[in-house]
Design a protein around this motif. Structure first.
Motif, PDB file in Angstrom:
ATOM      1  N   ALA A  17      10.964   3.728 -14.925  1.00 33.36           N
ATOM      2  CA  ALA A  17      10.875   3.260 -16.039  1.00 33.36           C
ATOM      3  C   ALA A  17      11.601   1.895 -16.085  1.00 33.36           C
ATOM      4  O   ALA A  17      11.106   1.019 -17.126  1.00 33.36           O
ATOM      5  N   GLY A  18      12.450   1.421 -15.463  1.00 31.18           N
ATOM      6  CA  GLY A  18      12.822   0.086 -15.355  1.00 31.18           C
ATOM      7  C   GLY A  18      11.877  -1.004 -15.088  1.00 31.18           C
ATOM      8  O   GLY A  18      11.529  -2.042 -15.865  1.00 31.18           O
ATOM      9  N   TYR A  19      10.961  -0.787 -13.895  1.00 31.74           N
ATOM     10  CA  TYR A  19       9.824  -1.674 -13.726  1.00 31.74           C
ATOM     11  C   TYR A  19       9.007  -1.875 -14.832  1.00 31.74           C
ATOM     12  O   TYR A  19       8.502  -2.782 -15.203  1.00 31.74           O
ATOM     13  N   THR A  20       8.561  -0.674 -15.212  1.00 33.82           N
ATOM     14  CA  THR A  20       7.570  -0.654 -16.637  1.00 33.82           C
ATOM     15  C   THR A  20       8.130  -1.533 -17.664  1.00 33.82           C
ATOM     16  O   THR A  20       7.545  -2.346 -18.183  1.00 33.82           O
ATOM     17  N   ALA A  21       9.346  -1.435 -17.931  1.00 40.65           N
ATOM     18  CA  ALA A  21      10.047  -2.052 -18.993  1.00 40.65           C
ATOM     19  C   ALA A  21       9.969  -3.588 -18.626  1.00 40.65           C
ATOM     20  O   ALA A  21       9.832  -4.565 -19.420  1.00 40.65           O
ATOM     21  N   GLY A  22      10.280  -4.025 -17.338  1.00 42.15           N
ATOM     22  CA  GLY A  22      10.148  -5.139 -16.851  1.00 42.15           C
ATOM     23  C   GLY A  22       8.636  -5.900 -17.119  1.00 42.15           C
ATOM     24  O   GLY A  22       8.667  -7.088 -17.730  1.00 42.15           O
ATOM     25  N   VAL A  23       7.727  -5.120 -16.939  1.00 43.92           N
ATOM     26  CA  VAL A  23       6.187  -5.660 -16.987  1.00 43.92           C
ATOM     27  C   VAL A  23       6.117  -5.962 -18.541  1.00 43.92           C
ATOM     28  O   VAL A  23       5.638  -6.959 -19.013  1.00 43.92           O
ATOM     29  N   TYR A  24       6.508  -4.982 -19.593  1.00 46.67           N
ATOM     30  CA  TYR A  24       5.995  -5.177 -20.940  1.00 46.67           C
ATOM     31  C   TYR A  24       7.013  -6.325 -21.280  1.00 46.67           C
ATOM     32  O   TYR A  24       6.681  -6.951 -22.325  1.00 46.67           O
ATOM     33  N   GLY A  25       8.451  -6.134 -21.039  1.00 46.48           N
ATOM     34  CA  GLY A  25       9.390  -7.103 -21.579  1.00 46.48           C
ATOM     35  C   GLY A  25       8.919  -8.456 -21.138  1.00 46.48           C
ATOM     36  O   GLY A  25       9.202  -9.545 -21.852  1.00 46.48           O
ATOM     37  N   SER A  26       8.367  -8.616 -20.124  1.00 44.34           N
ATOM     38  CA  SER A  26       7.807 -10.094 -19.526  1.00 44.34           C
ATOM     39  C   SER A  26       6.847 -10.552 -20.398  1.00 44.34           C
ATOM     40  O   SER A  26       6.744 -11.617 -20.640  1.00 44.34           O
ATOM     41  N   ARG A  27       5.827  -9.755 -20.351  1.00 43.35           N
ATOM     42  CA  ARG A  27       4.578  -9.973 -21.339  1.00 43.35           C
ATOM     43  C   ARG A  27       4.937 -10.166 -22.725  1.00 43.35           C
ATOM     44  O   ARG A  27       4.057 -10.979 -23.529  1.00 43.35           O
ATOM     45  N   ALA A  28       6.021  -9.775 -23.132  1.00 40.75           N
ATOM     46  CA  ALA A  28       6.691  -9.978 -24.486  1.00 40.75           C
ATOM     47  C   ALA A  28       7.258 -11.317 -24.580  1.00 40.75           C
ATOM     48  O   ALA A  28       7.965 -11.440 -25.596  1.00 40.75           O
ATOM     49  N   MET A  29       7.287 -12.145 -23.434  1.00 39.31           N
ATOM     50  CA  MET A  29       8.071 -13.521 -23.366  1.00 39.31           C
ATOM     51  C   MET A  29       9.497 -13.035 -23.591  1.00 39.31           C
ATOM     52  O   MET A  29      10.348 -14.214 -23.937  1.00 39.31           O
ATOM     53  N   LEU A  30      10.238 -11.954 -23.022  1.00 39.52           N
ATOM     54  CA  LEU A  30      11.712 -12.033 -23.200  1.00 39.52           C
ATOM     55  C   LEU A  30      12.204 -12.368 -21.991  1.00 39.52           C
ATOM     56  O   LEU A  30      13.661 -12.458 -22.010  1.00 39.52           O
ATOM     57  N   GLU A  31      11.599 -12.784 -21.065  1.00 38.60           N
ATOM     58  CA  GLU A  31      12.123 -13.138 -19.690  1.00 38.60           C
ATOM     59  C   GLU A  31      13.326 -12.254 -19.287  1.00 38.60           C
ATOM     60  O   GLU A  31      14.405 -12.708 -19.138  1.00 38.60           O
ATOM     61  N   PRO A  32      13.119 -11.008 -19.236  1.00 36.45           N
ATOM     62  CA  PRO A  32      13.986 -10.187 -18.801  1.00 36.45           C
ATOM     63  C   PRO A  32      14.546 -10.262 -17.389  1.00 36.45           C
ATOM     64  O   PRO A  32      14.182 -10.521 -16.654  1.00 36.45           O
ATOM     65  N   ILE A  33      16.099  -9.782 -17.360  1.00 35.55           N
ATOM     66  CA  ILE A  33      16.600  -9.666 -15.977  1.00 35.55           C
ATOM     67  C   ILE A  33      16.833  -8.190 -15.849  1.00 35.55           C
ATOM     68  O   ILE A  33      16.979  -7.533 -16.731  1.00 35.55           O
TER      69      ILE A  33
END
Ligand code: FAD
Ligand code: NAP
Length: 313
Positions: A17-33
């Motif tokens: 769940a976390g890593y997939t959120a990371g992939v989608y959050g990054s592609r939405a340019m949210l620069e997630p931590i």
């Protein structure tokens, strides 16, 4: 040294769940931590073959999780080896305190802390934990070469653990409180065909017995759930595989939970009762608890977080 980091999107947990959120959050340019927690890669790092991840007929759990981590990193997720010890969702930006001393503030949070193995709660189970009692066959199976082992439980985990342990043990007894397994049919079929595994139906573990010096397991006492009769068995290892409970410690006093502690989300959504806080994976899922469903929810959470942040801006 303590410092403060601000991010639009903080993801807590490094399972599917976390890593997939990371992939989608990054592609939405949210620069997630993304903060990984004590178990980088999550539960799948405690297993061997995963045979139901679409696209891979068979993949090793730890390898799959390394690939997910690399994917999230490659698209821009900042992955941090830290453990969140405190989370304040009462006001925005939300604040999370890391074990490292770092304070993370975030406009939106995705909770993906997953689930942890359940224990029976026996005094002797606690006494021999790490000295013959385990909840992870992949981690500890190797120590039982040529020994007799018991596995407690009747779900997918118990059956997989029993099958895996036949690589080392001379005999594996699967002890289940009923005579019907919850595991997938394909796994039950493999279990029944394996000469090294013997099921013991309608029994519950009531005591682990062993030596004090050195600390080690020598046997168990089990009780027949129908007759109450108590039987002693010899074994060197006890693997407890009776399910998992949601890792909700950070939010139990802040978010609504149900069905034994799973975080409640809105229908068809990962939104929790606090706007800007989303929950994905085994933390919210009392029904399916699969890698692929967790990944799906991670995707939903990131898309919903993106929408939430855009609305605030
Ligand atoms: P998890 O994988 O549970 O990960 C939770 C993450 O949260 C971890 O990285 C942890 O470190 C982190 N975390 C927790 N607390 C904190 C904190 N305070 N701060 C920071 N981080 C924190 N499913 C399948 O589909 N196929 C299988 O073959 C399969 N095999 C399995 C075998 C075993 C032995 C087990 C135990 C489970 C198996 N599952 C399988 C189920 C699958 O592993 C889970 O459904 C899935 O891992 C859940 O993903 P998740 O992202 O919700 O959380
Ligand atoms: P589970 O499906 O909840 O099964 C737990 C088992 O332990 C049940 O058989 C239950 O008995 C038994 N049990 C529970 N409490 C007990 C107690 N106090 N004493 C004795 N027995 C007890 O848990 P799981 O097997 O860990 O699986 C968790 C999730 O991960 C599931 O969704 C599963 O599908 C998933 N998973 C998937 C795979 C895979 O896809 N290959 C592999 C592993 C896990 P009863 O049946 O009597 O309730």
């Amino acid at each position: 040294m303590s410092d403060t980091r601000h991010t639009k999107l903080l993801i807590i947990g490094s399972g599917p769940a976390g890593y997939t959120a990371g992939v989608y959050g990054s592609r939405a340019m949210l620069e997630p931590i993304l903060v990984q927690g004590i178990e980088p890669g999550g539960q799948l790092t405690t297993t061997t073959e995963v045979e139901n991840w679409p696209g891979d007929t068979e993949v090793q759990g730890p390898d799959l999780m390394l690939r997910m981590e690399a994917h999230a990193k490659a698209v821009g997720t900042e992955i941090i080896g830290d453990i969140i010890t405190d989370l304040d969702l009462s006001k925005r930006p939300f604040t999370a305190i890391g074990d490292s001393g770092t304070t993370y503030t975030a406009d939106a949070v995705i909770l993906a802390t997953g689930a942890r193995a359940k224990w029976l709660g026996l005094e002797t189970e606690e006494k021999f934990k790490g000295f013959g009692v385990s909840a992870c066959a992949t981690c500890d199976g190797f120590f039982y070469k040529g020994q007799e082992i018991v596995v407690i439980g009747g779900g997918n985990t118990a059956v997989e653990e029993a099958l895996f342990l036949t690589n080392f043990a001379s005999k594996v007894t699967l002890i289940h409180r009923r005579d019907e397994l919850r595991a997938e049919k394909i796994l039950i079929d493999r279990l029944m065909k394996n000469d090294k595994i013997e099921p013991l139906w309608f029994h519950e573990l009531i005591e682990v017995t062993g030596t004090d010096m050195p600390l080690g397991v020598e046997g168990i006492k089990v009780e027949n759930t129908k007759t109450g009769e108590i039987t002693e068995m010899t074994c060197k290892g006890v693997f407890v595989a009776i399910g998992h409970s949601p890792a909700n410690e950070l939010v139990i006093d802040q978010l609504e939970t149900h069905m034994g502690g799973y975080v409640v989300t809105n229908p068809d959504s990962t939104a929790t009762s606090i706007p800007g806080v989303f929950a994905a994976g085994d933390l919210t899922d009392h029904l399916y608890r699969q890698a692929v469903t967790s990944a799906g929810m991670g995707c939903m959470a990131a898309l919903e977080a993106e929408r939430f942040i855009a609305e605030q801006e």
